[in-house]
Design an enzyme around this catalytic site. Structure first.
Site, short mmCIF file in Angstrom:
data_model
loop_
_atom_site.label_atom_id
_atom_site.label_comp_id
_atom_site.label_asym_id
_atom_site.label_seq_id
_atom_site.Cartn_x
_atom_site.Cartn_y
_atom_site.Cartn_z
N ASP A 12 -28.64 15.07 -6.74
CA ASP A 12 -29.16 15.62 -7.99
C ASP A 12 -28.21 16.73 -8.40
OD1 ASP A 12 -30.48 17.12 -9.92
OD2 ASP A 12 -32.44 16.91 -9.01
N TYR A 47 -28.09 20.78 -26.18
CA TYR A 47 -27.08 19.77 -25.85
C TYR A 47 -25.71 20.18 -26.37
CZ TYR A 47 -25.02 15.08 -25.27
OH TYR A 47 -24.23 14.02 -24.89
N ALA A 81 -24.68 23.15 -27.18
CA ALA A 81 -24.23 24.37 -26.50
C ALA A 81 -23.71 24.03 -25.10
CB ALA A 81 -25.38 25.37 -26.42
N ALA A 82 -24.42 23.14 -24.41
CA ALA A 82 -24.01 22.78 -23.05
C ALA A 82 -22.68 22.04 -23.05
CB ALA A 82 -25.10 21.94 -22.38
P1 NDP Z 1 -28.18 7.67 -19.84
O1 NDP Z 1 -29.31 8.44 -20.44
O2 NDP Z 1 -28.15 6.20 -19.98
O3 NDP Z 1 -28.04 8.03 -18.29
C1 NDP Z 1 -28.04 9.35 -17.87
C2 NDP Z 1 -27.70 9.37 -16.41
O4 NDP Z 1 -27.64 10.74 -15.97
C3 NDP Z 1 -28.78 8.66 -15.57
O5 NDP Z 1 -28.14 7.94 -14.55
C4 NDP Z 1 -29.55 9.82 -15.00
O6 NDP Z 1 -30.19 9.55 -13.77
C5 NDP Z 1 -28.42 10.82 -14.78
N1 NDP Z 1 -28.93 12.16 -14.56
C6 NDP Z 1 -29.65 12.95 -15.39
N2 NDP Z 1 -29.96 14.09 -14.78
C7 NDP Z 1 -29.43 14.03 -13.53
C8 NDP Z 1 -29.42 14.90 -12.41
N3 NDP Z 1 -30.05 16.09 -12.44
N4 NDP Z 1 -28.75 14.52 -11.30
C9 NDP Z 1 -28.14 13.32 -11.25
N5 NDP Z 1 -28.14 12.44 -12.25
C10 NDP Z 1 -28.79 12.80 -13.39
O7 NDP Z 1 -26.85 8.36 -20.45
P2 NDP Z 1 -25.45 7.73 -20.85
O8 NDP Z 1 -25.00 6.79 -19.83
O9 NDP Z 1 -25.53 7.32 -22.26
O10 NDP Z 1 -24.56 9.06 -20.86
C11 NDP Z 1 -23.64 9.37 -19.82
C12 NDP Z 1 -22.90 10.64 -20.21
O11 NDP Z 1 -22.21 10.45 -21.44
C13 NDP Z 1 -23.83 11.85 -20.41
O12 NDP Z 1 -23.22 13.01 -19.90
C14 NDP Z 1 -23.96 11.95 -21.92
O13 NDP Z 1 -24.26 13.25 -22.34
C15 NDP Z 1 -22.60 11.47 -22.38
N6 NDP Z 1 -22.57 10.92 -23.72
C16 NDP Z 1 -23.28 9.78 -24.04
C17 NDP Z 1 -23.22 9.28 -25.33
C18 NDP Z 1 -23.94 8.03 -25.73
O14 NDP Z 1 -23.85 7.66 -26.92
N7 NDP Z 1 -24.62 7.32 -24.83
C19 NDP Z 1 -22.44 9.95 -26.39
C20 NDP Z 1 -21.74 11.13 -25.94
C21 NDP Z 1 -21.81 11.59 -24.66
P3 NDP Z 1 -31.76 9.10 -13.69
O15 NDP Z 1 -31.75 7.61 -13.86
O16 NDP Z 1 -32.18 9.58 -12.35
O17 NDP Z 1 -32.48 9.79 -14.82
#
Ligand code: NDP
Length: 228
Positions: free
Chosen positions: A58, A150, A152-153
């Site tokens: 995590d 989001y 800001a992060a």
């Molecule tokens: P999803 O929502 O499909 O997946 C998010 C992933 O992050 C999941 O595997 C989730 O795990 C994991 N996650 C969240 N919190 C934690 C944590 N505390 N520890 C470990 N894993 C965690 O997102 P995407 O695949 O779409 O996005 C991937 C990245 O790309 C992100 O950083 C997102 O901000 C960025 N992004 C995505 C865009 C898009 O259009 N999709 C556009 C721009 C950026 P779990 O299954 O356990 O929740």
């Protein structure tokens, strides 16, 4: 053999990166916060000849990151993908904000990538890459409001990782920031432009070709430079 480690590997773009790296014959360290729920990963692991292993991690929790990384201690890592992310509240929070949710967003998307990088740093050598998932929402050119925590992060992540890139240059470790495109995942939604396959293919190519001279740059999945 190329070894990659991927956070957020259970679904979305992270899962697709796992699939493509396994298909390419690479060793994949899949990091997920709930291995019990990662059924598709388990199916992939069953046919990956031992090259794909799944570890609980995590990114928001220091002890979990240390423990998850320790399970594969000693293995050098060529590419660390910091993928894990959450969208946080969408509407403009002008009158009030959910500060607990803000804390989560920052723990996951600003501190998380640095925490994971620290845990894997002893295994990153000259030529290793750390590919951080940013977003077009981090840029000054993003024309919409809302998504306060989001934006800001991700903007914070960009500036943070540019500093880290400078500090790791002497060691030859390459740090990248990538906008993966608007991608059809749980976060991006069905109307998004790109499939996870297209996004992950582009990002794998970027990861292969990223040079030390361009460490700290912010690029789009297709290799174009992203404005800050
Ligand atoms: P999803 O929502 O499909 O997946 C998010 C992933 O992050 C999941 O595997 C989730 O795990 C994991 N996650 C969240 N919190 C934690 C944590 N505390 N520890 C470990 N894993 C965690 O997102 P995407 O695949 O779409 O996005 C991937 C990245 O790309 C992100 O950083 C997102 O901000 C960025 N992004 C995505 C865009 C898009 O259009 N999709 C556009 C721009 C950026 P779990 O299954 O356990 O929740």
């Amino acid at each position: 053999m190329t070894t990659v480690a991927i956070t957020g590997a259970g679904r979305g773009i992270g899962l697709e990166l796992v699939r493509q790296h396994v298909d390419a014959g690479d060793r994949v360290i899949a990091l997920v916060r709930n291995p019990e729920k990662a059924r598709e990963l388990a199916d992939l692991a069953a046919t990956a000849d031992g090259r794909l292993t799944i570890h609980r991690l995590d990114v928001a929790d220091d002890a979990s990151v240390k423990a998850g990384a320790a399970e594969t201690a000693g293995e050098a890592v060529d590419v660390l993908y910091n993928v894990a992310g959450v969208s946080g509240p969408v509407p403009a929070e002008l009158e009030s904000a959910d500060w607990a949710e803000w804390d989560d967003v920052f723990r996951i998307m600003v501190q998380g990538p640095l925490r994971v990088l620290q845990a894997f740093l002893p295994r990153l050598g000259a030529g290793s890459k750390v590919i951080n998932f940013s977003s077009q929402l981090a840029a000054s050119t993003w024309p919409y409001g809302g998504y306060y925590s989001y934006v800001a992060a991700k903007a914070g992540l960009n500036r943070l990782m540019r500093s880290v890139a400078i500090d790791l240059k002497d060691r030859g470790v390459i740090v990248g920031l990538v906008h993966p495109g608007w991608v059809q995942t749980d976060m991006g939604g069905e109307a998004a432009d790109l499939t996870p396959v297209e996004s992950a293919e582009g990002i794998r190519k970027l990861a292969r070709e990223w040079t030390l001279e361009r460490s700290g740059d912010f690029l789009k999945w297709n290799g174009e430079t992203h404005p800050w």
